[in-house]
Design an enzyme around this catalytic site. Structure first.
Site, PDB file in Angstrom:
ATOM      1  N   GLY A  27      39.607  43.634  26.192  1.00  0.00           N
ATOM      2  CA  GLY A  27      39.115  43.033  27.421  1.00  0.00           C
ATOM      3  C   GLY A  27      38.826  44.113  28.444  1.00  0.00           C
ATOM      4  N   ASP A  84      49.922  38.641  29.244  1.00  0.00           N
ATOM      5  CA  ASP A  84      51.393  38.597  29.291  1.00  0.00           C
ATOM      6  C   ASP A  84      51.959  37.423  28.505  1.00  0.00           C
ATOM      7  OD1 ASP A  84      51.573  40.820  30.961  1.00  0.00           O
ATOM      8  OD2 ASP A  84      51.535  39.622  32.794  1.00  0.00           O
ATOM      9  N   HIS A 109      51.648  46.903  31.660  1.00  0.00           N
ATOM     10  CA  HIS A 109      52.350  46.079  32.652  1.00  0.00           C
ATOM     11  C   HIS A 109      53.764  45.883  32.132  1.00  0.00           C
ATOM     12  CE1 HIS A 109      53.255  43.201  35.687  1.00  0.00           C
ATOM     13  NE2 HIS A 109      53.012  42.113  34.984  1.00  0.00           N
ATOM     14  N   GLU A 232      32.845  37.272  54.490  1.00  0.00           N
ATOM     15  CA  GLU A 232      33.015  38.562  55.156  1.00  0.00           C
ATOM     16  C   GLU A 232      34.343  39.238  54.817  1.00  0.00           C
ATOM     17  OE1 GLU A 232      31.952  38.773  59.255  1.00  0.00           O
ATOM     18  OE2 GLU A 232      30.211  37.472  59.003  1.00  0.00           O
TER      19      GLU A 232
END
Length: 333
Positions: A27, A84, A109, A232
């Site tokens: 990925g 995970d 991780h 924004e």
């Protein structure tokens, strides 16, 4: 004080000579790790499910692709870059039997190790290399001769060489060109989860929706509410990313800067800070991990319901129409 930040000059990439690195998953991070290591002269194989849609992409990039179990067996170093919630199951079915004494088991991780979802055998090194950026950035920066800073950690040093091997891997994906900062699985995992839940994802998305709802309920045009509370946000986030908070404040109008410093703490006040501490406590105690693991074992029904509710929020419908007017925005996901 022991050194806790490293560069290419501290790393010995030759420690990976004669070794095969197996990247499990292709990925966002998987493709970057595999291609960067390959370009650094490392022997790489990719492990994917037989029906994975990524197999063709990896093969087109010149990588050897095997089933996950075969890749895990082939690899002297095995990097698990699977979601995970899938790692423990795939560890049991496809990975564990292929991990031999002397191998290096890697993660990007700390979740599966810190929360004991995976129990590595005693005779293997266990480390972590976690780039602090998405995979496309890791790849692009490498190709441009730069790198993305990485976190590294050693959880288990069976060989006595784990630190050097993990640092070599980090250097191989380009981390040593920027900085490789040493930490622990615990600290990386807990701070990462907290950042996602309290600030980057949970906090930011709820702040945006609350602002949008406040303006719409007060009778303002939802399109104006969308522009001011969501659209924004990228400008502000980019300024903070590039210059820090004070640099962002320097770059905006004086009116906006004054409003920021006099009103921001009324929005994120003591109640919000107390909630953050509560969330951190749930992460540290393992409560969140148990909840997330239980959610997946139950089939993810709550997650599916919340996803559907999110899709139906007015900010999504207004935003879709407005983004259709902006051809430079990639809406695919």
């Amino acid at each position: 004080m022991a050194q806790d930040i490293f560069y290419d000059s501290d790393a010995d990439l030759s420690l990976l000579d004669g070794k095969t690195v197996a990247i499990l998953g292709y990925g966002s991070q998987g493709h970057a790790h595999a291609l960067n290591l390959k370009d650094s002269g490392v022997d790489v194989v990719v492990g994917l499910r037989p029906d994975s849609s990524s197999r063709a992409k990896a093969e087109e990039a010149g990588l050897e692709v095997l089933d996950i179990a075969d890749a895990a067996s082939r690899g002297d170093a095995v990097m698990i870059l699977l979601p995970d919630e899938k790692q423990a199951e795939v560890w049991e079915t496809d990975i564990a039997d292929g991990i031999a004494p002397g191998n290096l088991l890697l993660f990007a991780h700390g979740f599966s190790i810190h929360f004991e979802q995976i129990a590595p055998p005693a005779g293997v090194d266990v480390g972590m290399v976690a780039p602090k950026g998405p995979g496309h950035l890791v790849r692009r920066q490498y190709e441009e001769g730069n790198g993305v800073p990485c976190l590294m950690a050693v959880h288990q040093d069976a060989s006595g060489d784990a630190h050097g091997l993990v640092l070599a891997y980090a250097s191989g994906i380009g981390g040593g060109r920027a900085a490789v900062i040493e930490t622990t699985f615990k600290d990386e995992c807990e701070t990462d989860l907290f950042g996602e839940q309290a600030v980057l994802c949970g906090g930011a998305s709820e702040l945006v929706r609350a602002g949008f709802e406040t303006l719409v309920e007060a009778g303002y045009d939802p399109r104006l509410a969308y522009f001011e509370c969501l659209h924004e946000l990228k400008l502000i986030a980019d300024l903070m990313y590039e210059k820090g908070i004070q640099g962002m404040r320097y770059s905006i109008s004086n009116t906006a800067e004054y409003g920021d410093m006099t009103r921001g703490k009324r929005v994120i006040g003591e109640e919000s800070r107390a909630a953050m501490k509560e969330i951190l406590g749930e992460i540290q105690s393992g409560e969140f991990a148990r909840e997330w693991i239980g959610e997946n074992r139950a089939g993810g029904e709550n997650l599916a319901r919340m996803r559907e509710e999110g899709k139906n929020h007015k900010v999504e419908k207004v935003g879709k129409d407005l983004r259709d007017m902006m051809p430079w925005v990639d809406q695919e996901f």
